[in-house]
Design a protein around this motif. Structure first.
Motif, PDB file in Angstrom:
ATOM      1  N   PHE A  28       0.820  -1.210   0.000  1.00  0.00           N
ATOM      2  CA  PHE A  28       0.000   0.000   0.000  1.00  0.00           C
ATOM      3  C   PHE A  28       0.854   1.259   0.000  1.00  0.00           C
ATOM      4  N   THR A  29       0.248   2.300  -0.545  1.00  0.00           N
ATOM      5  CA  THR A  29       0.868   3.611  -0.578  1.00  0.00           C
ATOM      6  C   THR A  29      -0.064   4.618   0.082  1.00  0.00           C
ATOM      7  N   ILE A  30       0.459   5.383   1.012  1.00  0.00           N
ATOM      8  CA  ILE A  30      -0.260   6.521   1.587  1.00  0.00           C
ATOM      9  C   ILE A  30       0.244   7.765   0.875  1.00  0.00           C
ATOM     10  N   GLU A  31      -0.682   8.516   0.285  1.00  0.00           N
ATOM     11  CA  GLU A  31      -0.335   9.733  -0.455  1.00  0.00           C
ATOM     12  C   GLU A  31      -0.920  10.925   0.296  1.00  0.00           C
ATOM     13  N   ALA A  32      -0.062  11.728   0.862  1.00  0.00           N
ATOM     14  CA  ALA A  32      -0.484  12.861   1.681  1.00  0.00           C
ATOM     15  C   ALA A  32      -0.413  14.155   0.885  1.00  0.00           C
ATOM     16  N   VAL A  33      -1.458  14.972   0.980  1.00  0.00           N
ATOM     17  CA  VAL A  33      -1.406  16.311   0.406  1.00  0.00           C
ATOM     18  C   VAL A  33      -0.356  17.106   1.176  1.00  0.00           C
ATOM     19  N   PRO A  34       0.617  17.705   0.486  1.00  0.00           N
ATOM     20  CA  PRO A  34       1.675  18.449   1.187  1.00  0.00           C
ATOM     21  C   PRO A  34       1.089  19.519   2.100  1.00  0.00           C
ATOM     22  N   GLY A  35       1.590  19.564   3.341  1.00  0.00           N
ATOM     23  CA  GLY A  35       1.117  20.541   4.307  1.00  0.00           C
ATOM     24  C   GLY A  35      -0.152  20.147   5.028  1.00  0.00           C
ATOM     25  N   GLY A  36      -0.751  19.013   4.621  1.00  0.00           N
ATOM     26  CA  GLY A  36      -1.981  18.560   5.250  1.00  0.00           C
ATOM     27  C   GLY A  36      -1.722  17.697   6.474  1.00  0.00           C
ATOM     28  N   PRO A  37      -2.788  17.184   7.088  1.00  0.00           N
ATOM     29  CA  PRO A  37      -2.635  16.437   8.339  1.00  0.00           C
ATOM     30  C   PRO A  37      -1.919  15.091   8.211  1.00  0.00           C
ATOM     31  N   MET A  38      -1.770  14.563   6.987  1.00  0.00           N
ATOM     32  CA  MET A  38      -1.014  13.313   6.815  1.00  0.00           C
ATOM     33  C   MET A  38       0.438  13.560   6.413  1.00  0.00           C
ATOM     34  N   ASP A  39       0.803  14.816   6.258  1.00  0.00           N
ATOM     35  CA  ASP A  39       2.186  15.152   5.916  1.00  0.00           C
ATOM     36  C   ASP A  39       3.001  15.198   7.200  1.00  0.00           C
ATOM     37  N   VAL A  40       3.347  13.988   7.697  1.00  0.00           N
ATOM     38  CA  VAL A  40       3.966  13.881   9.022  1.00  0.00           C
ATOM     39  C   VAL A  40       5.232  13.020   8.971  1.00  0.00           C
ATOM     40  N   ASP A  94       8.510  13.791   7.996  1.00  0.00           N
ATOM     41  CA  ASP A  94       9.862  14.368   8.013  1.00  0.00           C
ATOM     42  C   ASP A  94      10.748  13.793   9.116  1.00  0.00           C
ATOM     43  N   ASP A  95      10.168  13.466  10.252  1.00  0.00           N
ATOM     44  CA  ASP A  95      10.965  12.986  11.377  1.00  0.00           C
ATOM     45  C   ASP A  95      11.007  11.462  11.480  1.00  0.00           C
ATOM     46  N   VAL A  96      10.387  10.783  10.528  1.00  0.00           N
ATOM     47  CA  VAL A  96      10.386   9.318  10.543  1.00  0.00           C
ATOM     48  C   VAL A  96      11.723   8.817  10.010  1.00  0.00           C
ATOM     49  N   LYS A  97      12.400   7.966  10.774  1.00  0.00           N
ATOM     50  CA  LYS A  97      13.746   7.512  10.391  1.00  0.00           C
ATOM     51  C   LYS A  97      13.837   6.006  10.182  1.00  0.00           C
ATOM     52  N   THR A  98      13.148   5.232  10.993  1.00  0.00           N
ATOM     53  CA  THR A  98      13.321   3.779  10.965  1.00  0.00           C
ATOM     54  C   THR A  98      12.124   3.085  10.323  1.00  0.00           C
ATOM     55  N   PRO A  99      12.294   1.848   9.859  1.00  0.00           N
ATOM     56  CA  PRO A  99      11.155   1.090   9.334  1.00  0.00           C
ATOM     57  C   PRO A  99      10.049   0.927  10.374  1.00  0.00           C
ATOM     58  N   GLU A 100      10.421   0.750  11.623  1.00  0.00           N
ATOM     59  CA  GLU A 100       9.429   0.578  12.676  1.00  0.00           C
ATOM     60  C   GLU A 100       8.593   1.850  12.854  1.00  0.00           C
ATOM     61  N   GLU A 101       9.255   3.006  12.815  1.00  0.00           N
ATOM     62  CA  GLU A 101       8.525   4.276  12.894  1.00  0.00           C
ATOM     63  C   GLU A 101       7.620   4.453  11.685  1.00  0.00           C
ATOM     64  N   HIS A 102       8.119   4.091  10.520  1.00  0.00           N
ATOM     65  CA  HIS A 102       7.328   4.180   9.284  1.00  0.00           C
ATOM     66  C   HIS A 102       6.052   3.350   9.419  1.00  0.00           C
ATOM     67  N   LEU A 103       6.181   2.126   9.901  1.00  0.00           N
ATOM     68  CA  LEU A 103       5.016   1.250  10.044  1.00  0.00           C
ATOM     69  C   LEU A 103       4.034   1.816  11.065  1.00  0.00           C
ATOM     70  N   LYS A 104       4.548   2.297  12.187  1.00  0.00           N
ATOM     71  CA  LYS A 104       3.677   2.844  13.236  1.00  0.00           C
ATOM     72  C   LYS A 104       2.902   4.044  12.713  1.00  0.00           C
ATOM     73  N   VAL A 105       3.577   4.949  11.992  1.00  0.00           N
ATOM     74  CA  VAL A 105       2.896   6.127  11.444  1.00  0.00           C
ATOM     75  C   VAL A 105       1.870   5.703  10.401  1.00  0.00           C
ATOM     76  N   SER A 106       2.227   4.739   9.567  1.00  0.00           N
ATOM     77  CA  SER A 106       1.305   4.264   8.531  1.00  0.00           C
ATOM     78  C   SER A 106       0.020   3.726   9.147  1.00  0.00           C
ATOM     79  N   GLU A 107       0.158   2.894  10.170  1.00  0.00           N
ATOM     80  CA  GLU A 107      -1.037   2.327  10.800  1.00  0.00           C
ATOM     81  C   GLU A 107      -1.875   3.423  11.459  1.00  0.00           C
ATOM     82  N   HIS A 108      -1.210   4.373  12.097  1.00  0.00           N
ATOM     83  CA  HIS A 108      -1.932   5.488  12.721  1.00  0.00           C
ATOM     84  C   HIS A 108      -2.725   6.283  11.677  1.00  0.00           C
ATOM     85  N   LEU A 109      -2.097   6.594  10.553  1.00  0.00           N
ATOM     86  CA  LEU A 109      -2.784   7.362   9.513  1.00  0.00           C
ATOM     87  C   LEU A 109      -3.937   6.570   8.916  1.00  0.00           C
TER      88      LEU A 109
END
Length: 415
Positions: A217-229, A231-246
């Motif tokens: 799956f791909t999450i596509e966020a409108v730049p500057g919108g509430p899913m544009d979060v 920038d501070d994600v660094k690790t695969p684990e953080e990426h997965l956690k943010v993806s599930e949250h969104l």
């Protein structure tokens, strides 16, 4: 005057470059391919793309005998589109069956096998991180040099065509993930496009990765919108956690498919980035005056929202292959390159418009078409198959007057 069989150089061992290279070898040409990674390095690396592919493009692979996963990879035979807000209130929903199923093969699985086939056929595969000097050498020793992959100084050789490039900056912030524990959608497997207006999109489909079947799956966020979060994600684990949250926050109906919590297929199954959809002039001139020919994303780059990138690459490679085979002993000059690209653009302009129209503020006629597809199964069928061939819904999907004439003249087909 050269012999009819040509010496062709290709920079880039991806979907387009390898498709073209294998086709040229099967046609009897001599082919040199430059890649900055071996097949083993590709297999051990990070995911490259989402590569959702449909019947036409898969058929072109079948023609070359390189559809090795036809019977082993998950297939999806439908498409759905849902427009809903963060509370799950649905404004639009349609689904339809595809005439031919689609597939997605992780390029870490696919490209190494294709590289082996290229070498087996006698191709000269060179591990080189190509720059301008390498292009000069290739152009001097080959009849044609095709650039099928290129960033940095190589990518900058090709100039943006403003008449075919309405955007000057990324339209979405992209986050790609390969996961387990995400249940199949109800009904037939499908590519699922979910739109939360003004916020972004969630696109998913089945795939085959290093460990077997999965969901991509791909999450596509409108730049500057509430899913544009991101920038501070660094690790695969953080990426997965943010993806599930969104997913749970902005696409609650799709989040119902999560089995407990999402799980990465492997620790390199994530990719993030921003793409500016751009079409460039297809011919670039080196400092020496020699010219090289751009292919696929190098000269026609789409946002992945509508899943057209790998399909465009395959179809472009086929057009270039046929044109090279038909050239005889005539030179591959600038006029020929431009003519071949225009033949490709006659098709590519439709997936470009298809994607760009979805990225922007949807025009009224497009919304009317998609809303009508809710209750018109025949129109939903046409839209499902438009992923395979965006040209098939011209002119009525792209032109307001044609759309209203088309819809006003239709007899709806009940679901």
């Amino acid at each position: 005057m050269r012999e009819v069989m040509a010496k062709i150089a290709i920079v880039g061992a991806g979907q387009a470059g390898l498709h073209l290279g294998i086709g040229l070898l099967l046609s009897g040409h001599q082919v040199t391919m430059l890649s900055n990674r071996t097949g083993e390095q590709i297999a051990a690396g990070t995911v490259i793309s989402s590569q959702s592919m449909y019947g036409m493009a898969l058929g072109l692979e079948r023609e070359l005998g390189i559809d090795y996963w036809q019977d082993s990879a998950p297939q999806y035979a439908g498409a759905q589109m849902r427009v809903a807000d963060s509370d799950g209130n649905v404004m639009l929903f349609w689904q339809g069956a595809m005439d031919e199923p689609g597939q997605s093969i992780d390029q870490r699985v696919k490209m190494p096998v294709w590289i082996d086939r290229f070498i087996e056929l006698g191709g000269d595969f060179r591990l080189v991180d190509a720059g301008i000097a390498e292009l000069e050498e290739l152009a001097g020793s080959h009849d044609l040099t095709v650039i099928a992959s290129g960033k940095g100084e190589i990518g900058q050789l090709f100039t943006r065509n403003p008449d075919r490039s309405p955007f000057t900056q990324p339209q979405r912030v992209l986050a790609l993930t390969y996961v387990n524990r995400f249940r199949p959608r109800p009904g037939i497997p499908a590519i699922c496009i979910n739109i939360n207006p003004g916020i972004g999109e969630f696109v998913s489909f089945p795939g085959l990765t290093l460990s077997g079947a999965c969901e991509i799956f791909t999450i596509e966020a409108v730049p500057g919108g509430p899913m544009d979060v991101w920038d501070d994600v660094k690790t695969p684990e953080e990426h997965l956690k943010v993806s599930e949250h969104l997913l749970r926050t902005f696409f609650p109906l799709e989040a119902e498919r999560i089995d407990g919590h999402l799980e990465l297929t492997d620790d390199k199954a994530v990719l993030r980035g921003r793409i500016t959809p751009t079409t460039k002039y297809p011919v670039a001139t080196l400092p020496s005056g020699a010219q090289v020919f751009g292919l696929a994303d190098v000269v026609c780059l789409n946002d992945p929202l509508t899943g057209q990138g790998s399909n465009n690459a395959s179809k472009g490679a086929k057009i270039y292959l046929d044109a090279i085979n038909a050239r005889g002993d005539a030179p591959f000059d600038e006029a020929w390159m431009n003519a071949v690209f225009e033949e490709y653009w006659d098709y590519a302009r439709y997936p470009v418009a298809y994607t760009n129209q979805t990225l922007g503020q949807p025009p009224e006629h497009m919304l009317r078409i998609l809303k009508t597809a809710e209750s018109d199964a025949g129109l939903a069928h046409l839209m499902a198959n438009s992923f395979n061939d965006p040209k098939s819904i011209a002119p009525w999907y792209y032109d307001a007057a044609a759309a209203h004439e088309f819809l006003d003249g239709r007899t709806p087909v009940a679901a």
